[in-house]
Motif scaffolding. Sequence first.
Motif, mmCIF file in Angstrom:
data_model
loop_
_atom_site.group_PDB
_atom_site.id
_atom_site.type_symbol
_atom_site.label_atom_id
_atom_site.label_comp_id
_atom_site.label_asym_id
_atom_site.label_seq_id
_atom_site.Cartn_x
_atom_site.Cartn_y
_atom_site.Cartn_z
ATOM 1 N N GLN A 47 35.663 7.700 20.505
ATOM 2 C CA GLN A 47 34.683 6.626 20.644
ATOM 3 C C GLN A 47 35.264 5.554 21.548
ATOM 4 O OE1 GLN A 47 32.934 5.432 16.866
ATOM 5 N NE2 GLN A 47 32.911 3.310 17.508
ATOM 6 N N ASN A 49 34.567 1.500 22.662
ATOM 7 C CA ASN A 49 33.861 0.285 22.261
ATOM 8 C C ASN A 49 34.050 -0.776 23.334
ATOM 9 O OD1 ASN A 49 33.152 1.424 19.735
ATOM 10 N ND2 ASN A 49 35.162 0.902 18.946
ATOM 11 N N LYS A 132 39.424 2.318 23.008
ATOM 12 C CA LYS A 132 39.184 3.688 22.592
ATOM 13 C C LYS A 132 39.659 3.822 21.155
ATOM 14 C CE LYS A 132 40.025 5.856 27.087
ATOM 15 N NZ LYS A 132 38.636 6.261 27.229
ATOM 16 N N TYR A 136 35.831 7.828 14.251
ATOM 17 C CA TYR A 136 34.557 7.123 14.344
ATOM 18 C C TYR A 136 34.521 5.919 13.411
ATOM 19 C CZ TYR A 136 33.212 11.337 16.780
ATOM 20 O OH TYR A 136 33.166 12.373 17.664
#
Length: 181
Positions: A47, A49, A132, A136
């Motif tokens: 993920q 952000n 990163k 999750y």
Amino acid sequence: MKIISTEIPEVLIIEPQVFQDDRGFFFESYNYQKFTDITGNLINFVQDNHSCSKQNVLRGLHYQIQQPQGKLVRVVIGSIFDVAVDIRKSSLTFGKWMGCELSAENKRQIWIPPGFAHGFVVLSEFAEVLYKTTDYYAPQYERCILWNDPDLSIDWHLSGQPILSAKDQAGKFFNEAELYT
């Protein structure tokens, strides 16, 4: 790429090699093989952000009790003071924190492995932060330690009163927080 050790051995500051000329600059912000060589682990990021915050916004200290997230953090606009707190009870550096300035200018990144609480405060007028994560976001497992916990005594380099979310205002004291074993 230059690796800068910190007082907590697992937390690393990564300084990229920047190629700059009259057109601008270029640098490699992430390379799987180099990152694996640096950390000694095969790490998959799942993920990305991106946050934008104004000056004196303080976010943290956040962590997840399950699905812990390792984070590779960098700033693309402005500057922040970034903090990692070791919350692994079995660690020799349990309860210790380290902090560093990350900025668009210095282009440094910080690697914060799973098992750490993370937070930052914006030093510039505003800042955009990219990071990163290795797992999750799982809100049901998210926890927060108070940013101003007296046992941690973090020097946040604040230039005024911090601006906090309701969640961050309701954080737990370190000695009351649910931590890793």
